[in-house]
Design a protein around this motif. Structure first.
Motif, PDB file in Angstrom:
ATOM      1  N   PHE A   1       0.835  -1.203   0.000  1.00  0.00           N
ATOM      2  CA  PHE A   1       0.000   0.000   0.000  1.00  0.00           C
ATOM      3  C   PHE A   1       0.870   1.254   0.000  1.00  0.00           C
ATOM      4  N   ALA A   2       1.944   1.234   0.779  1.00  0.00           N
ATOM      5  CA  ALA A   2       2.880   2.360   0.783  1.00  0.00           C
ATOM      6  C   ALA A   2       3.488   2.559  -0.600  1.00  0.00           C
ATOM      7  N   ALA A   3       3.809   1.455  -1.281  1.00  0.00           N
ATOM      8  CA  ALA A   3       4.342   1.549  -2.640  1.00  0.00           C
ATOM      9  C   ALA A   3       3.310   2.157  -3.583  1.00  0.00           C
ATOM     10  N   MET A   4       2.036   1.775  -3.430  1.00  0.00           N
ATOM     11  CA  MET A   4       0.986   2.365  -4.257  1.00  0.00           C
ATOM     12  C   MET A   4       0.872   3.865  -4.026  1.00  0.00           C
ATOM     13  N   LEU A   5       0.994   4.279  -2.769  1.00  0.00           N
ATOM     14  CA  LEU A   5       0.934   5.704  -2.464  1.00  0.00           C
ATOM     15  C   LEU A   5       2.079   6.460  -3.144  1.00  0.00           C
ATOM     16  N   ALA A   6       3.277   5.872  -3.106  1.00  0.00           N
ATOM     17  CA  ALA A   6       4.428   6.513  -3.740  1.00  0.00           C
ATOM     18  C   ALA A   6       4.235   6.609  -5.250  1.00  0.00           C
ATOM     19  N   LEU A   7       3.718   5.554  -5.861  1.00  0.00           N
ATOM     20  CA  LEU A   7       3.489   5.561  -7.306  1.00  0.00           C
ATOM     21  C   LEU A   7       2.379   6.536  -7.679  1.00  0.00           C
ATOM     22  N   ALA A   8       1.330   6.589  -6.873  1.00  0.00           N
ATOM     23  CA  ALA A   8       0.249   7.540  -7.145  1.00  0.00           C
ATOM     24  C   ALA A   8       0.750   8.975  -7.035  1.00  0.00           C
TER      25      ALA A   8
END
Length: 303
Positions: free
Chosen positions: A241-248
Motif C-alpha cells: 500500500f505504501a508503494a501504491m501511495l508513492a506511485l500515485a
C-alpha cells in the motif's frame, strides 16, 4: 492451511467486483457530456459487462466451494439442498443473493445504457456498490456482534468501496494510456481531475484500515505482526500500500505534469506514465491476493 482454490476465487471476486463498481463510478465522475456516449464510454460499458458476468460466474463457484467446505465434501459432491440451505439460512446467503441480483441488473443496463448514459452509469455504480459491498459479509467484519460488530462491518464496507473506486480508476487510466491512438489531452485531464478524489480515497482507506487493524490485531497483539502468519501477511500488505501511495504521488506530481507539458509530443511522458500505472496496478492486485488470503486466517485478536 487455507484452501488455495478458495483464495484464488476470493481474489477473482475482489478484482472483478472492484472493476464492476469502480469503472462506472469513474465514468460518472471523469467523463463529460458526449464522452459518455462515444467510443470511450462504449469501451467502459463493455468492461463493466465483462466484470459483471465474471462476478456472476465466480460468485456461483465461491458458493459451491463454501458449501463443499462446510459439508466437508468434494466440490463434485455438493448438493442443491446444501446450497439452498446456505442461501436461505445465513447472512452470507442473503449477501450472496443481493450480489447476484445486482450483477444481473448490471448486464442489461450496461448493454443498453447509451440512450441515457448519465443515468445508466449512476445505476451501474449503485449496483456495483451493492455487489462489492456484499463481500463485507464474507469476511471478519461480519463475525463480531453488538456495537463493535457494526463498527467493524461498516469500516470493512467503506474500505471495500474506497479500494474499488481506486482500482476502477487504475483500470480506466490503463485504458486511456494504452489505447492504440491515445488522446494525451483526455488522459491528462482525467488524471488531473482524479487528484482530489484520489486524496479522499487514500484518507478513507487509511482511516478504515486503522479501525480494522485495531479490531483484528489490537494493541495487545502487536508482537503477532512478526510471529504470526496473519501479521506477516498484513505487514506485506501495508508495504505494498505504501508503494501504491508513492506511485500515485509520482503520477500526480511528475508524470501528469510531464504529459501536460509535452502534449504535442507525448511519447516519452506516456511511456513513464504507463510504467508507473502498471507497477501501481500490480501492487493493487498483489494486495487483493493478500486480502483474499487474510480472510481465510484467524486474526491475532481472536486468539
Amino acid at each position: 492451511m487455507a484452501d488455495p482454490a478458495m483464495i484464488a476465487v476470493r481474489f477473482a471476486l475482489y478484482a472483478v467486483l472492484a472493476a464492476a463498481f469502480g469503472l462506472p463510478l469513474f465514468a460518472l465522475q471523469a467523463l463529460r457530456g458526449g464522452e459518455r456516449v462515444v467510443g470511450t464510454a462504449l469501451r467502459f460499458r463493455v468492461g463493466i459487462v465483462a466484470a459483471a458476468g465474471a462476478g456472476l460466474a465466480f460468485s456461483a463457484l465461491w458458493l459451491a466451494l463454501l458449501a463443499a467446505s462446510m459439508g466437508d465434501t468434494p466440490l463434485a459432491g455438493v448438493t442443491g439442498e446444501t446450497v439452498a440451505l446456505l442461501i436461505d439460512g445465513t447472512a452470507i446467503g442473503a449477501a450472496w443473493t443481493a450480489r447476484m441480483a445486482a450483477l444481473t441488473l448490471m448486464l442489461p443496463v450496461a448493454s443498453l445504457g447509451g440512450r441515457a448514459p448519465r443515468t445508466a452509469f449512476g445505476l451501474l455504480a449503485v449496483a456495483g456498490a451493492v455487489a462489492l459491498g456484499s463481500l463485507a459479509w464474507t469476511g471478519h467484519g461480519a463475525m463480531d456482534e453488538g456495537v463493535r460488530g457494526w463498527v467493524h462491518l461498516l469500516a470493512d464496507l467503506a474500505h471495500l468501496l474506497a479500494a474499488g473506486a481506486w482500482i476502477g480508476a487504475l483500470a480506466a487510466f490503463l485504458r486511456f494510456t494504452f489505447a492504440r491512438a491515445p488522446d494525451p489531452v483526455l488522459a491528462q485531464r482525467v488524471l488531473h481531475g482524479f487528484a482530489s478524489t484520489g486524496t479522499l480515497l487514500v484518507l478513507l482507506l487509511l482511516g478504515t484500515g486503522l479501525v480494522n487493524g485495531w479490531v483484528l490485531v489490537g494493541p495487545d497483539h502487536l508482537a503477532a505482526l512478526v510471529t504470526d502468519d496473519y501479521g506477516r501477511l498484513l505487514l506485506i500488505k501495508l508495504a505494498l500500500f505504501a508503494a501504491m501511495l508513492a506511485l500515485a504521488a509520482a503520477n500526480r506530481f511528475r508524470h501528469t505534469p510531464a504529459l501536460r507539458a509535452t502534449v504535442d509530443d507525448p511519447v516519452r511522458a506516456l511511456a513513464g506514465l504507463r510504467r508507473s500505472l502498471l507497477a501501481e496496478t500490480t501492487a493493487a492486485l498483489a494486495i487483493l491476493v493478500l486480502v483474499a488470503w487474510l480472510g481465510m486466517l484467524s486474526p491475532p485478536a481472536s486468539a
